[in-house]
Design an enzyme around this catalytic site. Structure first.
Site, mmCIF file in Angstrom:
data_model
loop_
_atom_site.group_PDB
_atom_site.id
_atom_site.type_symbol
_atom_site.label_atom_id
_atom_site.label_comp_id
_atom_site.label_asym_id
_atom_site.label_seq_id
_atom_site.Cartn_x
_atom_site.Cartn_y
_atom_site.Cartn_z
ATOM 1 N N ASP A 1 1.630 7.668 -4.571
ATOM 2 C CA ASP A 1 2.294 7.187 -3.355
ATOM 3 C C ASP A 1 3.751 7.684 -3.282
ATOM 4 O OD1 ASP A 1 2.322 5.941 -0.897
ATOM 5 O OD2 ASP A 1 2.347 3.891 -1.665
ATOM 6 N N HIS B 1 3.747 10.786 -0.859
ATOM 7 C CA HIS B 1 4.716 11.145 0.184
ATOM 8 C C HIS B 1 5.782 11.975 -0.499
ATOM 9 C CE1 HIS B 1 3.081 7.959 2.875
ATOM 10 N NE2 HIS B 1 2.725 7.452 1.694
ATOM 11 N N HIS C 1 -2.962 5.363 6.735
ATOM 12 C CA HIS C 1 -2.749 4.186 5.898
ATOM 13 C C HIS C 1 -3.377 2.994 6.624
ATOM 14 C CE1 HIS C 1 0.084 6.698 3.827
ATOM 15 N NE2 HIS C 1 0.599 5.717 3.101
ATOM 16 N N GLU D 1 -3.267 -1.772 3.504
ATOM 17 C CA GLU D 1 -2.291 -1.895 2.407
ATOM 18 C C GLU D 1 -1.720 -3.313 2.494
ATOM 19 O OE1 GLU D 1 1.213 0.574 2.828
ATOM 20 O OE2 GLU D 1 1.800 0.334 0.730
HETATM 21 N N1 ADE Z 1 5.619 5.678 3.490
HETATM 22 C C1 ADE Z 1 5.880 5.972 2.217
HETATM 23 N N2 ADE Z 1 5.191 5.173 1.393
HETATM 24 C C2 ADE Z 1 4.450 4.352 2.178
HETATM 25 C C3 ADE Z 1 3.522 3.305 1.950
HETATM 26 N N3 ADE Z 1 3.194 2.921 0.714
HETATM 27 N N4 ADE Z 1 2.984 2.675 3.011
HETATM 28 C C4 ADE Z 1 3.310 3.042 4.243
HETATM 29 N N5 ADE Z 1 4.164 4.017 4.520
HETATM 30 C C5 ADE Z 1 4.740 4.675 3.502
HETATM 31 ZN ZN ZN Z 2 1.498 5.928 1.186
#
Ligand code: ADE
Ligand code: ZN
Length: 352
Positions: free
Chosen positions: A293, A34, A212, A215
């Site tokens: 990330d 990101h 995503h 996670e």
């Molecule tokens: N936005 C930035 N990093 C993130 C992550 N690891 N999971 C979800 N949204 C995000």
């Molecule tokens: Zn992410």
């Protein structure tokens, strides 16, 4: 052009002691980062001064001390606050350029960068300001750093489907400057189904699709990202190991997982890096990749993710090659470019 290599390099020749150097020099693609998560504290303070924005921390050290997260939400709160210093096109350029220089130093030859426009448009920054600044850095990276860089617009899943549609409408005049859409932010309680219609529209428009999933959320979210949103890659996806049928599906359909080990550690997805399941994902034949990330928040850029994870879970040269090969296979570049990067990778291994 060199003949495509079909055999794998001779990994036994490579001395384990030279693994950190191999991880550093091997060409790789980064598929999950990101761009707002690359804002280093120093740049946050510099942009705050330049734009007259107040940062509620005394200095860089105090801000860094606040980077002690217990879960995804505890990180997101501070991450969105950090992004509030970004106001002008040049700010977005400077942020992206700083990341691209660091990526080049890690031998990232191709990167697909997420951006979160809703974080900025909600503060009155125009979509054009955001995309133009990021895109200009991508163009310069190709010319000046030899790094190819593409943009993926992410919808914030804690916001509504209507707001996602509005975001898409605002971005469509700039359609030629981003290649796809993703889904990020607070996962639990915001399943992929919430965005079924907006993803269907993006698909009609020919945008590439990622999300995503898995996670913090359950394997069910990975299934619905695949079957409802019809994404081509899963970001994170580490919880897929809880569902053997899902693992088979991911392996069979060669769905890439963009894994982010240091993020998983910092957000307490795994208590220790030594418990990370990257090795298990590779052993199951999944197209797993390694990514940073939000490198400014999680303690390292992509090579740091490689070296710390390899040391913690005992991966070796063949895993390094597999992860780099997976990163090119899983990218959104055309087959000719994929082949050329694979050849470069094989040449580095052959001459190492
Ligand atoms: N936005 C930035 N990093 C993130 C992550 N690891 N999971 C979800 N949204 C995000
Ligand atoms: Zn992410």
């Amino acid at each position: 052009m060199a003949e495509p290599t079909t055999t794998r390099p001779d990994f036994a020749r490579i001395d384990a002691q030279r693994l950190p150097e191999l991880l550093r020099v091997m060409p790789k693609a980064e598929l999950h980062m990101h761009i707002e998560g690359s804002l280093e504290p120093e740049l946050i303070f510099a942009l705050a001064r330049r734009n007259g924005v107040d940062v509620p921390y005394a200095d860089v050290e105090e801000l860094r001390k606040a980077y002690a997260f217990t879960d995804l939400q505890s990180f997101l709160d501070i991450y969105y606050a950090g992004a509030s210093v970004l106001l002008r096109e040049q700010d977005f350029y400077d942020m992206a350029w700083a990341y691209l220089e660091r990526a080049a130093a890690d031998n990232v030859v191709h990167t697909e960068m997420f951006f979160d426009p809703q974080t900025h448009t909600a503060r009155g920054v125009s979509m054009q300001t955001v995309i133009d600044g990021l895109h200009r850095a991508c163009v310069d990276a190709r010319e000046q750093l030899g790094v190819s860089a593409l943009l993926i617009l992410c919808f914030l899943r804690h916001l509504s489907e209507r707001e996602a549609f509005e975001t898409l409408e605002q971005a469509l005049p700039l359609r030629d400057k981003f290649i796809g859409v993703g889904l990020d932010s607070s996962e639990l309680g915001h399943p992929p189904e919430k965005f079924a219609r907006v993803f269907a529209r993006c698909r009609e428009l020919g945008l590439r699709l990622v999300a995503h999933a898995g996670e913090e959320g359950p394997p069910a979210y990975v299934w619905s990202a695949l079957d409802v949103l019809k994404v081509e890659r899963i970001d994170h996806g580490v919880r897929s190991v809880q569902d053997p049928e899902l693992m088979e599906r991911l392996a069979r359909d060669r769905i890439p997982l963009t894994v982010c080990p240091l993020s998983n550690l910092k957000l307490c997805v795994f208590a220790q890096l030594s418990e990370h399941n990257l090795g298990a994902l590779l052993d199951a034949g999944l197209v797993a990749t390694v990514n940073s990330d939000d490198p400014a928040y999680f303690g390292g850029y992509v090579n740091q993710n490689f070296t710390e994870t390899f040391a913690a879970i005992g991966l070796q040269a063949q895993h390094a090659w597999q992860l780099a090969a997976n990163s090119f296979e899983g990218s959104f570049i055309d087959d000719v470019a994929k082949r050329a990067y694979r050849d470069r990778l094989d040449q580095v291994f052959a001459s190492f």
